[in-house]
Design a protein around this motif. Structure first.
Motif, PDB file in Angstrom:
ATOM      1  N   THR A   1       1.127  -1.194  -0.264  1.00 34.65           N
ATOM      2  CA  THR A   1       0.504  -0.073  -0.089  1.00 34.65           C
ATOM      3  C   THR A   1       0.882   1.407   0.305  1.00 34.65           C
ATOM      4  O   THR A   1       2.533   0.887   0.028  1.00 34.65           O
ATOM      5  N   ASP A   2       0.246   2.538   0.066  1.00 35.51           N
ATOM      6  CA  ASP A   2       0.882   3.613   0.261  1.00 35.51           C
ATOM      7  C   ASP A   2       0.982   3.614   1.852  1.00 35.51           C
ATOM      8  O   ASP A   2       0.367   4.242   2.650  1.00 35.51           O
ATOM      9  N   TYR A   3       2.421   3.003   2.534  1.00 33.11           N
ATOM     10  CA  TYR A   3       2.466   3.215   4.011  1.00 33.11           C
ATOM     11  C   TYR A   3       2.328   4.823   4.617  1.00 33.11           C
ATOM     12  O   TYR A   3       1.075   5.082   5.246  1.00 33.11           O
ATOM     13  N   GLN A   4       2.747   5.629   3.839  1.00 37.28           N
ATOM     14  CA  GLN A   4       2.730   7.298   4.574  1.00 37.28           C
ATOM     15  C   GLN A   4       1.255   7.572   4.536  1.00 37.28           C
ATOM     16  O   GLN A   4       1.043   7.919   5.317  1.00 37.28           O
ATOM     17  N   ALA A   5       0.692   7.819   3.447  1.00 33.25           N
ATOM     18  CA  ALA A   5      -0.246   7.861   4.245  1.00 33.25           C
ATOM     19  C   ALA A   5      -1.837   7.012   4.099  1.00 33.25           C
ATOM     20  O   ALA A   5      -2.414   7.325   5.097  1.00 33.25           O
ATOM     21  N   TYR A   6      -1.113   5.782   4.193  1.00 34.33           N
ATOM     22  CA  TYR A   6      -2.389   4.832   5.129  1.00 34.33           C
ATOM     23  C   TYR A   6      -1.882   4.860   6.573  1.00 34.33           C
ATOM     24  O   TYR A   6      -3.371   5.087   7.262  1.00 34.33           O
ATOM     25  N   VAL A   7      -1.275   4.920   7.435  1.00 34.53           N
ATOM     26  CA  VAL A   7      -0.625   5.124   8.606  1.00 34.53           C
ATOM     27  C   VAL A   7      -1.165   6.527   9.051  1.00 34.53           C
ATOM     28  O   VAL A   7      -1.950   7.156   9.627  1.00 34.53           O
ATOM     29  N   ASN A   8      -0.713   7.292   8.320  1.00 35.91           N
ATOM     30  CA  ASN A   8      -0.807   8.893   8.233  1.00 35.91           C
ATOM     31  C   ASN A   8      -2.587   9.277   8.030  1.00 35.91           C
ATOM     32  O   ASN A   8      -3.286  10.879   8.119  1.00 35.91           O
ATOM     33  N   LYS A   9      -3.119   8.859   7.410  1.00 35.27           N
ATOM     34  CA  LYS A   9      -4.019   9.262   7.046  1.00 35.27           C
ATOM     35  C   LYS A   9      -3.939  10.356   6.038  1.00 35.27           C
ATOM     36  O   LYS A   9      -5.089  11.640   5.989  1.00 35.27           O
TER      37      LYS A   9
END
Lengths: 188, 188
Positions: free
Chosen positions: B80-88
């Motif tokens: 996934t795009d973890y930066q986007a996923y984690v930090n919304k």
DNA sequence: CGCGCGATTGAGTAATTTCAAATCTAGTGG
DNA sequence: CCACTAGATTTGAAATTACTCAATCGCGCG
């Protein structure tokens, strides 16, 4: 003494005084002098480190004898050769102190026990590992789609103090260019 | 159906049938066609994905309009795009299907719940995140101290099947060189 | 047969490296 | 306070490497 450490952990999970005391007991404080090695290539790596004060560099020496700096680590950073630490392999790179450094160390076994004793510490380390992953992905992206000057400026904006603490040749190595190229950049 | 998934998890922790059934209930299967986007730049990213079958690429489009492939992901990979996923945050890159792809998806909230319900899943994800970190560090090293030809050969040795599944231009993009340069390499 | 996509090849251009030399700077001892 | 040295930084010039742009080749498919 290690108030910084407690604050660091409490950015992600919250702790009672007793919990913190117990957690701290899993770690052992250490002090290193400037130029001392924390991890040495080919040697086993039994510890992971949290830096309380100081600055270290992780690097490998290429076939041509040149230093390639993988990362700098300073106050509030975790560092070790994770591949060696996790898989109990000999170190693939060196970590040495650019400044005199104080740190907390923990063995792989103690870390496992710590995570079993406090599930929230397992959570803490998962969050940390995930943000480390995200940070490295950004760095890869910067290698791919930014030129040297852009990467230089970005590093400077993100860690301005770094430039006062390490010589430019190390910055160049971290950015993956020769010191001459870096030097020619800063003029513009 | 998702036996692969169970085996994947059981490489790190062990599960009873009931546990696996309950864990699986946190995930939702999805199917994507070739060329369909799983994650789109600027859009929110609510899911993380485990690939059961197929192949996807993560990439950003540079200022010059060129594609920079951050990673490929295939069977048994998390993506996934973890930066986007984690930090919304909105996605910073695209993920699209190079082949028709079947996957399991989980939201950030469900993942949190899953980790609270099964501490060993928190452990599982910590281990996964750590190995992801190690893998990215290796990739950074390869960008710094190996030339294009060495990186090409290494990729080929590590993922020979990849070369049958994606066009060379994508390999070039992943390695960070132009397709022409890659083409001139393979001759030697 | 011809179209289209992927891959290759060629030629000129731009960026980076290498090697060598010159300059600068901070710390030391006289 | 000054001269001196070691390390760090800068500069110059030639050689290397990868890039861009354009043209060509190869092959599968309608």
């Amino acid at each position: 003494m290690s108030l910084l450490f407690r604050q660091h952990i409490e950015q992600i999970i919250s702790l009672t005084d007793d919990e913190y005391t117990e957690i701290l007991s899993y770690f052992k404080p250490k002090t290193y002098k400037k130029h001392q090695f924390i991890v040495q290539q080919e040697e086993p790596v039994s510890q992971e480190y949290f830096i309380l004060k100081g600055l270290v560099k992780s690097y490998i020496t290429g076939d041509d004898g040149k230093e390639h700096i993988i990362q700098f680590a300073m106050e509030n950073w975790w560092v070790t050769d994770y591949q060696a630490y996790v898989n109990k392999e000999p170190a693939t790179y060196n970590i040495d102190c650019v400044e005199a450094t104080e740190l907390l160390s923990i063995t792989s076994e103690q870390k496992t026990l710590l995570c079993q004793r406090f599930h929230k510490m397992e959570h803490f380390f998962r969050v940390k590992a995930t943000s480390g992953y995200i940070a490295l992905q950004k760095r890869i992206l910067s290698f791919m789609h930014q030129d040297t000057e852009q990467r230089y400026r970005q590093l400077f904006e993100q860690y301005p103090t770094l430039f006062q603490r390490v010589p430019k040749a190390m910055i160049a190595s971290y950015l993956g260019v020769s010191r001459e190229t870096l030097s020619r950049l800063s003029v513009k």
